[in-house]
Enzyme design. Sequence first.
Site, PDB file in Angstrom:
ATOM      1  CG  ASP A  70      -1.082 -13.014   3.443  1.00  0.00           C
ATOM      2  OD1 ASP A  70      -0.602 -11.717   3.871  1.00  0.00           O
ATOM      3  OD2 ASP A  70      -1.633 -13.754   4.440  1.00  0.00           O
ATOM      4  NE  ARG A  75      -1.963  -1.944   3.028  1.00  0.00           N
ATOM      5  CZ  ARG A  75      -2.291  -2.191   4.292  1.00  0.00           C
ATOM      6  NH1 ARG A  75      -3.531  -2.056   4.889  1.00  0.00           N
ATOM      7  NH2 ARG A  75      -1.323  -3.034   5.179  1.00  0.00           N
ATOM      8  CE1 TYR A 127      -3.032 -13.074  11.682  1.00  0.00           C
ATOM      9  CE2 TYR A 127      -1.022 -14.400  11.275  1.00  0.00           C
ATOM     10  CZ  TYR A 127      -1.680 -13.337  11.565  1.00  0.00           C
ATOM     11  OH  TYR A 127      -0.761 -12.087  11.669  1.00  0.00           O
TER      12      TYR A 127
END
Length: 366
Positions: free
Chosen positions: A87, A42, A162
């Site tokens: 990812d 980003r 996660y």
Amino acid sequence: MISSEPGGLRGFGDVEEPLLVRALRGEPVETTPIWLMRQAGRYLPEYRRVRSQFDFLTVCKTPDLAVEVTLQPIRRFGFDGAILFSDILIPIEAMGLQVRFNPGPEVDAPVRTAKDVQSLRRPDPTVELSFVLETLRLLRRELPPGVALIGFAGGPFTMAAYIVEGESSKDFLLLKSLMYREPLLYHALMEKLSLVVSDYLSAQIQAGAQAVQLFDTWSGILSPRDYREFVLPHVRRIVERVKTPGVPFILFGVGTAGLLEIMVETGADVLGIDWRTSMKDARRRLGPNLPLQGNLEPAVLYAPFEIIRERAREIMEDVGPQSAHVFNLGHGITPETPVEAVSELVRYVHEDGRRLRELAAKGGGM
Ligand code: CP3
């Protein structure tokens, strides 16, 4: 002979491997190679343009888009390595869990019971993850020969964090409770993840990755004693299964100052060092020959150029010019980073890496 292409100096034959790969193997090199964790992302306006049209998972799963965003920072900065755009949670989907990015990952039905662990699938990467392999094959064709292609996966502990927690966590107490209360179930989960990660990294090497990095970001939350019992055997098995002659295996984690010597026991070829350990300390503890990667504090890129150059130089002096070193940040680049700071860092590391080697050759270095 000096080439002005990214990758800096080249040898005379055109068969010579990229600077980054040679440095990761611990071979003597002409200057210090550099790439940055999360170098596509980003902080780049061209990345934000792509993301304004496509969501993150679509970019990851569409080889043409993933190739484009992987190449963006290569075109702009002349890094020595291109890291696959993807990812660490991508293989989790292929194991049968629903993953969303918001922007951090969220897992819809977290894994908590024996039944949950049993129902996780071991995907065939050539089938369920073929888009990743296709991205790597396309990249290998598009990249200049001096730029190395880096594949990656999440470490099993970080992936477990996660899928057990369901999202990012500060203290990871659900994962740690599983570890201490139900060690057999914890290890069963870790074994499954390790198999998936091994298959996945091996397939990436087959598809053209010239180095691979295991992002075991959260393993630094463990005590040395617990890292040895709960992570080391699994990562060691991954390294054994994936090891391919000539393809360096990099192991990276955050907050690992207390773990470095144990991480070496995994058999990884290179350790990625986070910024809270000094390179001097890492070098002293690990000896002169182990290639190290890192470790500029990512926030230093918000500083004036002068400070950026000073901190970069300190790292290169600390690690030693004859010692294998790949310049990187101590963790991923942050979204507000000024792009000019990255250009200056890349330029400076190449220039100063060369200067330090010349100095050492004259006997004036360390
Ligand atoms: O390095 C690269 O340029 C390659 C791509 C890459 C991404 N994630 C892209 C991404 C890599 C190597 C990763 C690794 C990753 N993903 C890690 C390990 C490294 C680390 O930083 O600790 C972890 C823990 C994740 C999980 C993850 N994915 C998080 C925590 C987030 C949110 C991060 C944030 O800054 O908000 C993601 C999303 C993600 N992965 C983005 C990118 C570019 C942002 C997505 C967007 O465009 O909105």
